[in-house]
Design a protein around this motif. Structure first.
Motif, PDB file in Angstrom:
ATOM      1  N   ASP A   1       0.814  -1.216   0.000  1.00 34.15           N
ATOM      2  CA  ASP A   1       0.000   0.000   0.000  1.00 34.15           C
ATOM      3  C   ASP A   1       0.849   1.268   0.000  1.00 34.15           C
ATOM      4  O   ASP A   1       0.302   2.381   0.050  1.00 34.15           O
ATOM      5  CB  ASP A   1      -0.920   0.018   1.226  1.00 34.15           C
ATOM      6  CG  ASP A   1      -1.965  -1.082   1.176  1.00 34.15           C
ATOM      7  OD1 ASP A   1      -2.381  -1.435   0.056  1.00 34.15           O
ATOM      8  OD2 ASP A   1      -2.359  -1.585   2.248  1.00 34.15           O
ATOM      9  N   TYR A   2       2.161   1.117  -0.014  1.00 39.03           N
ATOM     10  CA  TYR A   2       3.038   2.283   0.043  1.00 39.03           C
ATOM     11  C   TYR A   2       3.740   2.492  -1.295  1.00 39.03           C
ATOM     12  O   TYR A   2       4.027   1.542  -2.032  1.00 39.03           O
ATOM     13  CB  TYR A   2       4.068   2.128   1.164  1.00 39.03           C
ATOM     14  CG  TYR A   2       3.482   2.390   2.533  1.00 39.03           C
ATOM     15  CD1 TYR A   2       3.686   3.608   3.173  1.00 39.03           C
ATOM     16  CD2 TYR A   2       2.705   1.433   3.168  1.00 39.03           C
ATOM     17  CE1 TYR A   2       3.134   3.871   4.416  1.00 39.03           C
ATOM     18  CE2 TYR A   2       2.147   1.675   4.408  1.00 39.03           C
ATOM     19  CZ  TYR A   2       2.363   2.897   5.031  1.00 39.03           C
ATOM     20  OH  TYR A   2       1.809   3.152   6.256  1.00 39.03           O
ATOM     21  N   VAL A   3       4.016   3.740  -1.558  1.00 41.27           N
ATOM     22  CA  VAL A   3       4.668   4.140  -2.802  1.00 41.27           C
ATOM     23  C   VAL A   3       6.013   4.760  -2.465  1.00 41.27           C
ATOM     24  O   VAL A   3       6.108   5.629  -1.584  1.00 41.27           O
ATOM     25  CB  VAL A   3       3.813   5.162  -3.580  1.00 41.27           C
ATOM     26  CG1 VAL A   3       4.536   5.626  -4.847  1.00 41.27           C
ATOM     27  CG2 VAL A   3       2.465   4.559  -3.928  1.00 41.27           C
TER      28      VAL A   3
ATOM     29  N   LYS B   1       9.199   6.859  -3.997  1.00 43.83           N
ATOM     30  CA  LYS B   1       9.667   7.689  -5.100  1.00 43.83           C
ATOM     31  C   LYS B   1      11.122   8.067  -4.862  1.00 43.83           C
ATOM     32  O   LYS B   1      11.462   8.589  -3.794  1.00 43.83           O
ATOM     33  CB  LYS B   1       8.821   8.953  -5.209  1.00 43.83           C
ATOM     34  CG  LYS B   1       7.364   8.689  -5.558  1.00 43.83           C
ATOM     35  CD  LYS B   1       6.588  10.001  -5.660  1.00 43.83           C
ATOM     36  CE  LYS B   1       5.120   9.739  -6.021  1.00 43.83           C
ATOM     37  NZ  LYS B   1       4.346  11.016  -6.112  1.00 43.83           N
TER      38      LYS B   1
ATOM     39  N   TYR C   1      14.812   8.027  -0.924  1.00 48.47           N
ATOM     40  CA  TYR C   1      13.434   7.826  -1.354  1.00 48.47           C
ATOM     41  C   TYR C   1      12.485   8.562  -0.410  1.00 48.47           C
ATOM     42  O   TYR C   1      12.772   8.742   0.773  1.00 48.47           O
ATOM     43  CB  TYR C   1      13.069   6.338  -1.346  1.00 48.47           C
ATOM     44  CG  TYR C   1      13.695   5.527  -2.457  1.00 48.47           C
ATOM     45  CD1 TYR C   1      13.000   5.318  -3.642  1.00 48.47           C
ATOM     46  CD2 TYR C   1      14.962   4.967  -2.310  1.00 48.47           C
ATOM     47  CE1 TYR C   1      13.568   4.550  -4.665  1.00 48.47           C
ATOM     48  CE2 TYR C   1      15.534   4.210  -3.311  1.00 48.47           C
ATOM     49  CZ  TYR C   1      14.830   4.011  -4.482  1.00 48.47           C
ATOM     50  OH  TYR C   1      15.385   3.266  -5.492  1.00 48.47           O
TER      51      TYR C   1
ATOM     52  N   VAL D   1       8.737   7.882   0.887  1.00 52.19           N
ATOM     53  CA  VAL D   1       7.742   6.812   0.941  1.00 52.19           C
ATOM     54  C   VAL D   1       6.466   7.368   1.552  1.00 52.19           C
ATOM     55  O   VAL D   1       6.486   8.014   2.616  1.00 52.19           O
ATOM     56  CB  VAL D   1       8.256   5.615   1.773  1.00 52.19           C
ATOM     57  CG1 VAL D   1       7.214   4.501   1.792  1.00 52.19           C
ATOM     58  CG2 VAL D   1       9.569   5.101   1.207  1.00 52.19           C
TER      59      VAL D   1
ATOM     60  N   TYR E   1       1.941   6.655   2.011  1.00 51.67           N
ATOM     61  CA  TYR E   1       0.838   5.692   1.976  1.00 51.67           C
ATOM     62  C   TYR E   1      -0.072   6.022   0.806  1.00 51.67           C
ATOM     63  O   TYR E   1      -0.730   7.068   0.785  1.00 51.67           O
ATOM     64  CB  TYR E   1       0.068   5.741   3.287  1.00 51.67           C
ATOM     65  CG  TYR E   1      -1.122   4.799   3.353  1.00 51.67           C
ATOM     66  CD1 TYR E   1      -0.940   3.424   3.426  1.00 51.67           C
ATOM     67  CD2 TYR E   1      -2.421   5.309   3.317  1.00 51.67           C
ATOM     68  CE1 TYR E   1      -2.023   2.569   3.480  1.00 51.67           C
ATOM     69  CE2 TYR E   1      -3.511   4.453   3.381  1.00 51.67           C
ATOM     70  CZ  TYR E   1      -3.306   3.080   3.455  1.00 51.67           C
ATOM     71  OH  TYR E   1      -4.386   2.231   3.498  1.00 51.67           O
ATOM     72  N   ARG E   2      -0.058   5.148  -0.203  1.00 50.47           N
ATOM     73  CA  ARG E   2      -0.882   5.293  -1.399  1.00 50.47           C
ATOM     74  C   ARG E   2      -0.718   6.674  -2.040  1.00 50.47           C
ATOM     75  O   ARG E   2      -1.678   7.276  -2.529  1.00 50.47           O
ATOM     76  CB  ARG E   2      -2.346   5.033  -1.072  1.00 50.47           C
ATOM     77  CG  ARG E   2      -2.620   3.592  -0.653  1.00 50.47           C
ATOM     78  CD  ARG E   2      -4.089   3.354  -0.357  1.00 50.47           C
ATOM     79  NE  ARG E   2      -4.326   1.958  -0.008  1.00 50.47           N
ATOM     80  CZ  ARG E   2      -5.521   1.471   0.332  1.00 50.47           C
ATOM     81  NH1 ARG E   2      -6.588   2.284   0.350  1.00 50.47           N
ATOM     82  NH2 ARG E   2      -5.653   0.196   0.646  1.00 50.47           N
ATOM     83  N   GLY E   3       0.504   7.169  -1.981  1.00 48.78           N
ATOM     84  CA  GLY E   3       0.790   8.440  -2.625  1.00 48.78           C
ATOM     85  C   GLY E   3       0.230   9.638  -1.895  1.00 48.78           C
ATOM     86  O   GLY E   3       0.119  10.731  -2.470  1.00 48.78           O
TER      87      GLY E   3
ATOM     88  N   GLU F   1       4.853  12.019   3.971  1.00 52.41           N
ATOM     89  CA  GLU F   1       5.964  11.269   3.408  1.00 52.41           C
ATOM     90  C   GLU F   1       7.047  11.023   4.450  1.00 52.41           C
ATOM     91  O   GLU F   1       7.248  11.831   5.360  1.00 52.41           O
ATOM     92  CB  GLU F   1       6.566  12.036   2.218  1.00 52.41           C
ATOM     93  CG  GLU F   1       5.609  12.218   1.063  1.00 52.41           C
ATOM     94  CD  GLU F   1       6.218  13.052  -0.047  1.00 52.41           C
ATOM     95  OE1 GLU F   1       5.861  12.820  -1.221  1.00 52.41           O
ATOM     96  OE2 GLU F   1       7.052  13.939   0.255  1.00 52.41           O
TER      97      GLU F   1
ATOM     98  N   LYS G   1       9.876  -1.274   2.355  1.00 51.15           N
ATOM     99  CA  LYS G   1       9.410  -0.954   0.998  1.00 51.15           C
ATOM    100  C   LYS G   1      10.593  -0.650   0.091  1.00 51.15           C
ATOM    101  O   LYS G   1      10.655  -1.133  -1.063  1.00 51.15           O
ATOM    102  CB  LYS G   1       8.465   0.238   1.050  1.00 51.15           C
ATOM    103  CG  LYS G   1       7.966   0.689  -0.324  1.00 51.15           C
ATOM    104  CD  LYS G   1       7.102  -0.377  -0.979  1.00 51.15           C
ATOM    105  CE  LYS G   1       6.593   0.087  -2.341  1.00 51.15           C
ATOM    106  NZ  LYS G   1       5.752  -0.941  -2.995  1.00 51.15           N
TER     107      LYS G   1
ATOM    108  N   LYS H   1      12.076  -2.733  -3.122  1.00 47.05           N
ATOM    109  CA  LYS H   1      12.267  -2.073  -4.420  1.00 47.05           C
ATOM    110  C   LYS H   1      13.679  -2.309  -4.957  1.00 47.05           C
ATOM    111  O   LYS H   1      13.885  -2.416  -6.173  1.00 47.05           O
ATOM    112  CB  LYS H   1      12.003  -0.578  -4.277  1.00 47.05           C
ATOM    113  CG  LYS H   1      11.872   0.171  -5.600  1.00 47.05           C
ATOM    114  CD  LYS H   1      11.486   1.606  -5.352  1.00 47.05           C
ATOM    115  CE  LYS H   1      11.218   2.323  -6.689  1.00 47.05           C
ATOM    116  NZ  LYS H   1      10.025   1.777  -7.396  1.00 47.05           N
TER     117      LYS H   1
END
Length: 739
Positions: free
Chosen positions: A519-521, A523, A534, A536, A538-540, A544, A575, A579
């Protein structure tokens, strides 16, 4: 009441009856089969029967009375030259009650009615006692069979029942429940051999015997016995100038060992008061690799001053070989904080959140449980926020929202915010003990085992039950860990690795973090050689977390700092690792204190003793060992009638062999005192060398004492005992420790 033949026995000389007590007992055991009229024929008492001692005569008449339905009383014992030459035993209803000179508002029921039944014995030249007068005619009704077990002569404890009663009392089982359980084992209360009031009287007398030296003497003897049993046991007491005990600290070898393994974080709680002296009980507790509470030591404090805390922390440090904890969690106390700075300069001091919530509920009761969600807002200030600016803004908004800007308690809490707000403590390892559950659960445990009515000795004894309970739970957790495997939410290598290294409880926490990474994104923000950064979310979402990862040595750091204070990687870091295709937990992020291999201690050390060590111990130890074996025999024998008959025959034969063996030991002068008595005799000389503490110091009572009854003339009972002795602040200390 005596017959006319009795007077001719008064001239028996002392030298004609001089036989030692032990020789009488021995002679009676070896030769009693040669007598035609012996005391074995208890139901055939008659004139001319002889007994080896006055005690044997008394037992014989008591047994006769119990079988026929009346009680016995010793009426007169005539002595000549310090030798008892005449014994007179009568029915308990002999004579008449004398009316008291001063009439009272109450009176006991009348029991005497002038009964003439009796038995008189005289000492013979052989050293034995002979019945010279015997009257078995009563002027009252005798007790019938259904009620005979209520007679005093038929009520007594066997050795086995005494051990059973001691075990039940030490297990915290009530007197009523104990008697009911024991009566069921023998088929009813009429077969038990004693009444509930007899059991209560026995427990009371046993406690009084232990306390015959006073609280101070009993506590010293208790600690000395623990030290004899295990030289690694540590205890220390602090005395004032009047030799009154003020502060006490103790820790057994298992507690010291646990501290060496899991003593990086210590929670010190002084809020629990559960003893007769109303002293703060202060356990040092921590958490093991199963996330279970462990106890590193405990103290009973006289007061909560800097001086007392300083003595306690120095003593604790000495017991633990000078090892300071990384973090200590306490209640809010200026005196305690001052002592921690002086004794633990390398330790981070944090305030226990459970105490903060308790104080908030008391100080802010008008808003804490109100509809304005103050508790939620306050909880966010405790646990949330990663930046100080965000926390300061949230704190200000909370004060304005609930109109608490001028609240004195909240102002004081703001001054010490760095000790309790998570935003200031994320870099401090707390083994995830900042939650409210740890101290709350320990207080609930103590309430189940320790009562305010306990004297100090009972308090120490029942405190052992707390330790036994905690350690047995740990043993169960070790067993479960060895024989089961945790269920994986997904068949991935990262979780498989975590299950291999972590204990089941810690693995659950790790898996909870890992299962939500979908559920985490993540970037990528920047890259510098092999270092990645990065963000990180929760769902964008807008919130952060910044994660830095160094691929050269697989080091990773998240702005939430969960690994720093909890010791397991957070979902944000996991996460990023996922990745970067990292399939196993980097070794530098597996804390040994959370692993399955955290304890170097062998499981066999949980067993306190073996059979060879048991048989040389006290009667109670031997009895417990035999009960275990015979319980197995009884379980098998009860499965079939023929097995029961076989076991019964074997038991009868075994009992006969034991009686014969007992006779041989007595004849060979090899019949020894119980070990507990021998140890008591040996320790009497040592007691003289122990520091002569005069007593336990009590605090002065202000107002009406708690739980005290009012005595005659309006005086509170035991008021003198609560008087404070002396006002001097000078204190002396001594300690016993064997490294």
């Amino acid at each position: 009441m005596e017959s006319s033949d009795e007077e001719k026995y008064d001239s028996v000389s002392e030298d004609e009856a001089s036989v030692s007590e032990f020789e009488e007992e021995k002679d009676d055991i070896v030769n009693k089969e040669n007598y035609v009229k012996t005391e074995e024929k208890k139901d055939e008492l008659c004139i001319g029967m002889e007994f080896s001692s006055d005690e044997t005569a008394h037992k014989a008449y008591k047994r006769f009375a119990g079988e026929h339905g009346f009680n016995v009383r010793k009426q007169r014992r005539k002595k000549k030259n310090d030798k008892v030459v005449r014994l007179l035993y009568v029915c308990s209803k002999e004579g008449f009650r004398k009316e008291p000179k001063i009439k009272t508002c109450y009176s006991q029921p009348i029991t005497r009615c002038g009964c003439k039944a009796h038995m008189t014995c005289y000492l013979q030249r052989t050293g034995r006692y002979k019945i010279v007068s015997f009257n078995q005619n009563h002027n009252h009704d005798l007790v019938k069979t259904p009620m005979k077990h209520l007679l005093k002569g038929n009520r007594m404890f066997s050795v086995a029942q005494i051990q059973h009663a001691d075990d039940a009392e030490m297990s915290g089982i009530s007197a009523k429940s104990t008697v009911e359980m024991m009566s069921r084992e023998v088929g009813g209360r009429e077969n038990l051999g004693f009444l509930e009031k007899d059991y209560r009287n026995y427990i009371y007398r046993k406690r009084m015997e232990k306390m015959v030296k006073g609280d101070a003497g009993a506590v010293l003897e208790y600690f000395q016995k623990k030290k004899e049993d295990n030289s690694s046991f540590f205890y220390s007491m602090q005395l004032d100038e009047d030799d009154m005990i003020t502060n006490i600290f103790w820790a057994d070898d298992r507690s010291i060992s646990d501290y060496n393994l899991f003593g990086d974080v210590v929670c010190f709680d002084t809020t629990y008061k559960t003893n007769e002296y109303d002293r703060p009980f202060a356990p040092f507790i921590g958490v093991n690799n199963h996330k279970q509470t462990v106890v590193f030591g405990a103290a009973l404090l006289y007061d909560e001053t800097t001086e007392s805390y300083k003595w306690l922390f120095e003593t604790f440090l000495g017991a633990m070989s000078g090892k300071q904890p990384k973090t200590i969690l306490t209640d809010q106390s200026a005196a305690m904080a001052n002592a921690i700075v002086k004794v633990f300069p390398e330790t981070k001091h944090r305030l226990c959140v459970w105490h903060i919530y308790q104080n908030a509920a008391k100080k802010l009761s008008h808003v804490f449980h109100g509809p304005g969600q103050f508790a939620t807002d306050f909880g966010n200030c405790v646990y949330d926020h990663e930046e100080e600016e965000d926390w300061l803004l949230a704190w200000s908004n909370m004060l304005n929202k609930h109109n608490l800007s001028e609240n004195k308690w909240l102002k004081n809490m703001f001054e010490v915010r760095e000790k309790w707000a998570m935003v200031y403590g994320r870099h401090t390892f707390t083994a995830d003990m900042v939650s409210t559950q740890r101290s709350e659960s320990m207080n609930n445990i103590l309430k189940r085992y320790l009562k305010s009515s306990y004297d100090l000795l009972s308090f120490f004894e029942h405190y052992e039950r707390v330790l036994d309970d905690r350690r047995y739970n740990e043993l169960n957790a070790d067993f479960k860990m060895m024989h089961t495997s945790s269920v994986l939410s997904a068949s991935v290598e990262m979780l498989q690795h975590a299950e291999e290294v972590y204990t089941p409880e810690v693995f659950k926490l790790f898996q909870d973090q890992y299962t939500v990474i979908g559920d985490y994104v993540a970037k990528k923000v920047s890259k510098s050689e092999m270092v990645y950064e990065y963000k990180v979310s929760y769902r964008g979402g807008p919130r952060e977390h910044l994660v830095n990862y160094d691929a050269t040595n697989q080091t990773i750091q998240c702005s939430c700092m969960k690994y720093s204070f909890a010791g397991i990687l957070c979902r944000h870091a996991l996460k990023v690792l996922d990745k970067k295709d990292v399939r196993r937990i980097p070794s530098s992020y597996i804390l040994n204190r959370w692993s399955k291999e955290a304890k170097s201690r062998n499981i066999s050390s949980y067993r306190s003793e073996t059979f060879n060590g048991t048989v040389t111990q006290s009667i109670g130890k031997r009895y417990s060992h035999l009960c275990h074996n015979f319980r197995e025999i009884a379980s098998v024998a009860a499965e079939h009638v023929e097995l029961t008959m076989c076991a019964n025959e074997a038991a009868c034969e075994l009992l006969k062999k034991l009686e014969e063996k007992k006779k041989e030991l007595v004849k060979a002068n090899a019949w020894m005192l119980p070990t507990s008595n021998v140890e008591h005799v040996e320790r009497e000389e040592e007691d003289e060398e122990v520091l002569n503490a005069r007593g336990i110091k009590r605090k002065a009572t202000v107002g009406r004492p708690k739980n005290k009854k009012v005595g005659p003339h309006g005086r509170y009972l035991n008021a003198l005992e609560t008087k404070k002795r002396g006002t001097s602040k000078r204190k002396l200390s001594f300690q016993v420790f064997d490294k």
